[in-house]
Design an enzyme around this catalytic site. Sequence first.
Site, PDB file in Angstrom:
ATOM      1  N   HIS A   1       1.041  -1.233  -0.042  1.00  0.00           N
ATOM      2  CA  HIS A   1      -0.121   0.131   0.009  1.00  0.00           C
ATOM      3  C   HIS A   1       0.992   1.037   0.003  1.00  0.00           C
ATOM      4  O   HIS A   1       1.275   1.727   0.794  1.00  0.00           O
ATOM      5  CB  HIS A   1      -0.755   0.308   1.361  1.00  0.00           C
TER       6      HIS A   1
ATOM      7  N   HIS B   1      -2.194  -1.314   7.090  1.00  0.00           N
ATOM      8  CA  HIS B   1      -1.715  -1.439   5.795  1.00  0.00           C
ATOM      9  C   HIS B   1      -0.773  -0.649   5.385  1.00  0.00           C
ATOM     10  O   HIS B   1      -0.005  -0.806   4.136  1.00  0.00           O
ATOM     11  CB  HIS B   1      -2.974  -1.514   4.745  1.00  0.00           C
TER      12      HIS B   1
ATOM     13  N   PRO C   1      -6.019  -5.580  11.129  1.00  0.00           N
ATOM     14  CA  PRO C   1      -7.334  -5.500  11.128  1.00  0.00           C
ATOM     15  C   PRO C   1      -8.009  -4.175  11.586  1.00  0.00           C
ATOM     16  O   PRO C   1      -7.588  -3.938  12.812  1.00  0.00           O
ATOM     17  CB  PRO C   1      -7.931  -6.417  12.051  1.00  0.00           C
TER      18      PRO C   1
ATOM     19  N   ASP D   1      -9.527   6.460   7.623  1.00  0.00           N
ATOM     20  CA  ASP D   1     -11.064   6.421   7.473  1.00  0.00           C
ATOM     21  C   ASP D   1     -11.698   5.031   7.782  1.00  0.00           C
ATOM     22  O   ASP D   1     -12.626   4.839   8.393  1.00  0.00           O
ATOM     23  CB  ASP D   1     -11.576   6.665   5.984  1.00  0.00           C
TER      24      ASP D   1
ATOM     25  N   ASN E   1      -8.028  11.503   4.200  1.00  0.00           N
ATOM     26  CA  ASN E   1      -7.828  11.649   2.670  1.00  0.00           C
ATOM     27  C   ASN E   1      -8.755  11.362   1.792  1.00  0.00           C
ATOM     28  O   ASN E   1      -8.778  11.263   0.604  1.00  0.00           O
ATOM     29  CB  ASN E   1      -6.555  10.767   2.352  1.00  0.00           C
TER      30      ASN E   1
ATOM     31  N   HIS F   1      -4.206   3.360  -3.291  1.00  0.00           N
ATOM     32  CA  HIS F   1      -4.439   2.796  -2.007  1.00  0.00           C
ATOM     33  C   HIS F   1      -3.517   1.659  -1.741  1.00  0.00           C
ATOM     34  O   HIS F   1      -2.787   1.521  -0.859  1.00  0.00           O
ATOM     35  CB  HIS F   1      -5.901   2.534  -1.634  1.00  0.00           C
TER      36      HIS F   1
ATOM     37  N   ARG G   1     -18.466 -18.869  38.560  1.00  0.00           N
ATOM     38  CA  ARG G   1     -18.492 -17.344  38.518  1.00  0.00           C
ATOM     39  C   ARG G   1     -17.964 -17.036  40.003  1.00  0.00           C
ATOM     40  O   ARG G   1     -17.605 -15.892  40.071  1.00  0.00           O
ATOM     41  CB  ARG G   1     -19.423 -16.557  37.971  1.00  0.00           C
TER      42      ARG G   1
ATOM     43  N   GLU H   1     -17.635  -4.801  24.717  1.00  0.00           N
ATOM     44  CA  GLU H   1     -16.830  -5.774  24.542  1.00  0.00           C
ATOM     45  C   GLU H   1     -15.550  -5.790  23.637  1.00  0.00           C
ATOM     46  O   GLU H   1     -14.492  -6.318  24.104  1.00  0.00           O
ATOM     47  CB  GLU H   1     -17.537  -7.233  24.176  1.00  0.00           C
TER      48      GLU H   1
ATOM     49  N   PHE I   1     -20.810 -13.186  24.717  1.00  0.00           N
ATOM     50  CA  PHE I   1     -20.785 -11.864  24.142  1.00  0.00           C
ATOM     51  C   PHE I   1     -19.217 -11.550  24.021  1.00  0.00           C
ATOM     52  O   PHE I   1     -18.610 -10.497  23.480  1.00  0.00           O
ATOM     53  CB  PHE I   1     -21.188 -10.845  24.977  1.00  0.00           C
TER      54      PHE I   1
ATOM     55  N   HIS J   1     -21.597 -17.163  32.633  1.00  0.00           N
ATOM     56  CA  HIS J   1     -23.240 -17.684  32.024  1.00  0.00           C
ATOM     57  C   HIS J   1     -22.608 -18.485  30.727  1.00  0.00           C
ATOM     58  O   HIS J   1     -23.004 -18.083  29.753  1.00  0.00           O
ATOM     59  CB  HIS J   1     -23.774 -16.489  31.707  1.00  0.00           C
TER      60      HIS J   1
ATOM     61  N   HIS K   1     -28.630 -15.472  24.513  1.00  0.00           N
ATOM     62  CA  HIS K   1     -27.436 -15.502  25.335  1.00  0.00           C
ATOM     63  C   HIS K   1     -26.500 -16.819  25.730  1.00  0.00           C
ATOM     64  O   HIS K   1     -25.900 -16.805  26.467  1.00  0.00           O
ATOM     65  CB  HIS K   1     -28.014 -15.026  26.727  1.00  0.00           C
TER      66      HIS K   1
ATOM     67  N   ARG L   1     -23.204 -19.925  35.856  1.00  0.00           N
ATOM     68  CA  ARG L   1     -23.957 -18.886  36.525  1.00  0.00           C
ATOM     69  C   ARG L   1     -24.516 -20.032  37.655  1.00  0.00           C
ATOM     70  O   ARG L   1     -24.845 -19.326  38.706  1.00  0.00           O
ATOM     71  CB  ARG L   1     -25.284 -18.624  35.618  1.00  0.00           C
TER      72      ARG L   1
HETATM   73  C1  LIG Z   1     -11.447  -5.130   9.704  1.00  0.00           C
HETATM   74  C2  LIG Z   1     -10.772  -4.880   8.388  1.00  0.00           C
HETATM   75  N1  LIG Z   1     -11.757  -4.858   7.322  1.00  0.00           N
HETATM   76  C3  LIG Z   1     -11.225  -4.703   6.071  1.00  0.00           C
HETATM   77  C4  LIG Z   1      -9.875  -4.562   5.894  1.00  0.00           C
HETATM   78  C5  LIG Z   1      -9.306  -4.460   4.350  1.00  0.00           C
HETATM   79  N2  LIG Z   1      -8.896  -3.096   4.180  1.00  0.00           N
HETATM   80  C6  LIG Z   1      -7.596  -2.908   4.424  1.00  0.00           C
HETATM   81  S1  LIG Z   1      -7.426  -1.290   4.014  1.00  0.00           S
HETATM   82  C7  LIG Z   1      -9.006  -1.076   3.832  1.00  0.00           C
HETATM   83  C8  LIG Z   1      -9.547   0.421   3.355  1.00  0.00           C
HETATM   84  C9  LIG Z   1      -9.059   1.511   4.439  1.00  0.00           C
HETATM   85  O1  LIG Z   1      -9.083   2.771   4.033  1.00  0.00           O
HETATM   86  P1  LIG Z   1      -8.542   3.796   4.934  1.00  0.00           P
HETATM   87  O2  LIG Z   1      -8.418   3.704   6.204  1.00  0.00           O
HETATM   88  O3  LIG Z   1      -9.077   5.333   4.422  1.00  0.00           O
HETATM   89  O4  LIG Z   1      -6.890   3.745   4.235  1.00  0.00           O
HETATM   90  P2  LIG Z   1      -6.475   4.770   2.850  1.00  0.00           P
HETATM   91  O5  LIG Z   1      -7.355   4.518   1.866  1.00  0.00           O
HETATM   92  O6  LIG Z   1      -6.183   6.164   3.442  1.00  0.00           O
HETATM   93  O7  LIG Z   1      -4.924   3.907   2.999  1.00  0.00           O
HETATM   94  C10 LIG Z   1      -9.576  -1.959   3.947  1.00  0.00           C
HETATM   95  C11 LIG Z   1     -11.135  -1.976   3.867  1.00  0.00           C
HETATM   96  C12 LIG Z   1      -8.943  -4.573   6.888  1.00  0.00           C
HETATM   97  N3  LIG Z   1      -7.697  -4.430   6.855  1.00  0.00           N
HETATM   98  N4  LIG Z   1      -9.549  -4.881   8.122  1.00  0.00           N
END
Ligand SMILES: Cc1ncc(C[n+]2csc(CCOP(=O)(O)OP(=O)(O)O)c2C)c(N)n1
Length: 680
Positions: free
Chosen positions: A29, A68, A116, A156, A186, A262, A358, A417, A444, A468, A480, A527
Site C-alpha cells: 500500500h 496496511h 485489522p 477512514d 484523505n 491505496h 463465577r 466488549e 458476548f 453464564h 445469550h 451461573r
Molecule cells: C477489519 C478490516 N476490514 C477490512 C480490511 C481491508 N482493508 C484494508 S485497508 C482498507 C481501506 C482502508 O481505508 P483507509 O483507512 O481510508 O485507508 P487509506 O485508503 O487512506 O490507505 C480495507 C477495507 C482490513 N484491513 N481490516
Amino acid sequence: MSSSEIDNLAISTIRLLSVDQVAKANSGHPGAPLGLAPVSHFLWKQMNFNSKNPKWLNRDRFILSNGHSVALLYSLLHLFGYPLTLDDLSNFRQLGSKTPGHPESETPGIDVTTGPLGQGIANAVGLAIAQQYVAATFNEENFTISDNYTYAFLGDGCLMEGVSSEAMSLAGHLKLSKLIAIYDDNHISIDGSTDVAFTEDVTKRLESYGWNVIWVKDGNNDFSAIQSAIEEAKSSIDKPTLIKLTTKIGFGSLNEGTAGVHGSPLKPDDIKQLKTKFGFDPTKTFQVPQEVYGFYKNTTLKKGELANENWDKLVDDYQEAYPEKGQLLKRLISEQLPENWKSFLPTYKPGDKSLASRKLSEIVLQNIHQVLPELIGGSADLTGSNLTRWTNAVDFQPPSTGLGDYSGRYIRYGVREHAMGAIMNGIAAYGYNLKPYGGTFLNFVSYAAGALRLSALSGHPVIWVATHDSIGLGEDGPTHQPIETLAHFRAIPNLMVWRPADGNETSAAYLKAISTNKTPSVIALTRQNIPQLEGSSIEKALKGGYTLVKTEYPDIILVSTGSEVSLCVEAAKHLKEEKNINANVVSLPDFYSFDEQSDEYKLSVFPNGVPILSVEVLSTVGWSKYSHAQFGIDRFGASGPADELYEYFGFTIEGVSEKATKVVDYYKGKEIISPLNKPF
Ligand SMILES: Cc1ncc(C[n+]2csc(CCOP(=O)(O)OP(=O)(O)O)c2C)c(N)n1
C-alpha cells in the site's frame, strides 16, 4: 543544510523508501505512506524513544492503526536506528523476512500487531490507560517514572469500524490526555471516495466523545501547522486529542487522490517521475542520503538515549527514596510475579459448599488481588453478574469525576466488549507485566472475536472472565446461551479455553492464565452452582485434563468439562448400579494445556480399547479429537429455568447413561483405537 531543507529531504526519503518497498514486493500500500510522510517525520523526530533499547518502558508509543501502510513504519524504523536494514526493507512481504505484510509486534519498535482496522486505535487506548495507571501508582515529586505519550495513526477505515467508536468514547470519558490520534483524512478507502459510505462529521463525533480536535487543513504542505498541532495536542491536560490531518493519498503520484494508489504498487513511470520530482535519482532504489541518517542520529536518537539513561538512574534513585514502592516497581519491571502468589489461590475438598464457578472466580480475585498489583480488571457493564470486582476495589476513573482515580485497578468498560478486548491487548502490551482481565457473558466474548484473535496471535496474556457459559444460564434464552462459542475459541491457536468443573479447577485456570506471558485465556464459568469434586486438585487440572473417576476395567470413558463433569460422575455411578457398566470420568478443563502433555500421559487418560463419549452442553464440533461419540447441543438453546433445560436437552443422569449404554453396545466386539493414537 537549513532545517527546512533537511525536513524536506527526510520526508522525501521516507516517501520513496516506502514506495520502493511496495514496488519491489509488487504488493502493498503506497498511498497512505506518501500522504503521511510529513507528519511521520515531524512526529517521530520529537518522539522520546531509544532504538538501541526498543523496550525502554517510558518510551513514547506509536501505533499504526491503519496497519496496511506498514511500509511507512518500516521506513521510519530503519531511519531511526531500529535493527531493520535496507535489505530487510527490500524483502518486504517475503516469507521469513523481518518485514511482513502488516505490523507484527515481534519486530523491534512495533508495539502492537495491527492490520485489522480499528484494533490499533483501541490498543492505543489500552496503552494510554496503562500509562496513567503506572504514573498514578509510582510517580512522586521529582520522580516521574511514567509520562510517555501514546500516538496512533488511523484512517477512514479505522473510524468506520465500530471498535474505534467504543474505544474512543471510553478514552474521552477517561480523559486520557496523553493519547494523541492522527487521523489521515484523505477521503479515500478501497471502494473509492468516502462519499459512498462515510460522510459523518468526525470532528463533531470526537468532540462529543470528549476529545480535542485540531484540524490541519493541508497535511501535505503546511509543516508549521503539523508541528504546532502536535505541540498543542501534547499540552492537553484533560482530554485526548485527535489531529484531523487532511492529506492527499498517494501525494506526488500521477494517481494521487484516487483509490488506485491505496493498495497497488505504483507503475515504473510513476515512480520515476516521483523520484525526479523529489530530487532523487530515478534510476536508483532504496536511497538514503547520509544527511538524513545523520540528522536523526544527532537529534532524536541522541536525545532518546540520554532520556533512557536518565530514566534508569531515576528508577535506581527511586529505590532509595521510596523503598517499598521501589521494590514493587523493580519487580514489575523484571516481569516476575511474587514468589508466594500461588499460595493465595483457594483450594477445596469434597463436601465444601457448592458454588457457581463465577463465584469461585470471584473468590480467586478476592484472594489474589492484594499480592498482584499487576492485575487490572473490569467488566463490560456486567460487574454484578460476572463477579469481577473485589470488595472495595478502586475504579480507574479521572479523579475529577469523584468516581475513582487513575491508580484504580477496576475499569468500567461500559457495554463495549470489542473495545474491552482490544484495550486489554494494549494494557498487556504496555509492559510492567500488567495482567488485564475483563468480564462479560461467554456468548458476548464473540463480539470481541477480532481482538481475541489478535491477543492470541500477538501473545498478549489477557484473561476473559466469561460467565453464564451455557444453557445453564436459563431464562435469558438462546440469544445469550453459547453453543458454537467454545468450538470457535478452541480452534484459535495459542488460546487457553478453560471450563473449570469446580473450585480447584477454577484456581488452576487462574494459576495458568496469570503465570503465562504469551498465551491469552478464556475462562468459561457457570451461573449455576456446581459441587466440589472428589479427586480434583489444582495440580491435576493444570495438566488440562485428567482422570477424575478411575475404574480398574473401564467399559467406557465419559469425558466432560465444567458443569457437566459432576453430572458424568453421577451417571457413572448410575451405570454401575443399573447396568454393571464401569465408567471412567475424565475432566478436560482446557484442551490447550492437555495438548501440551506427553503422548504417554495423554494415552494414559484416553487409552486404546475403551470407547469414549464426550458430554458437554455446547456444540460437539471439535470433540472428535478426544472421543468416539459426542453428546452435545448442535442447535440453539431455549428460554426456561436451567434445570428444565438440562432435562429438555437430555442432560440428566438417565440421559447421559442412556447415551453411554448405546456407545458401549455399539463398540462391543470391535477394535477400539484411542482417538489420540494417530500417525502424526
Ligand atoms: C477489519 C478490516 N476490514 C477490512 C480490511 C481491508 N482493508 C484494508 S485497508 C482498507 C481501506 C482502508 O481505508 P483507509 O483507512 O481510508 O485507508 P487509506 O485508503 O487512506 O490507505 C480495507 C477495507 C482490513 N484491513 N481490516
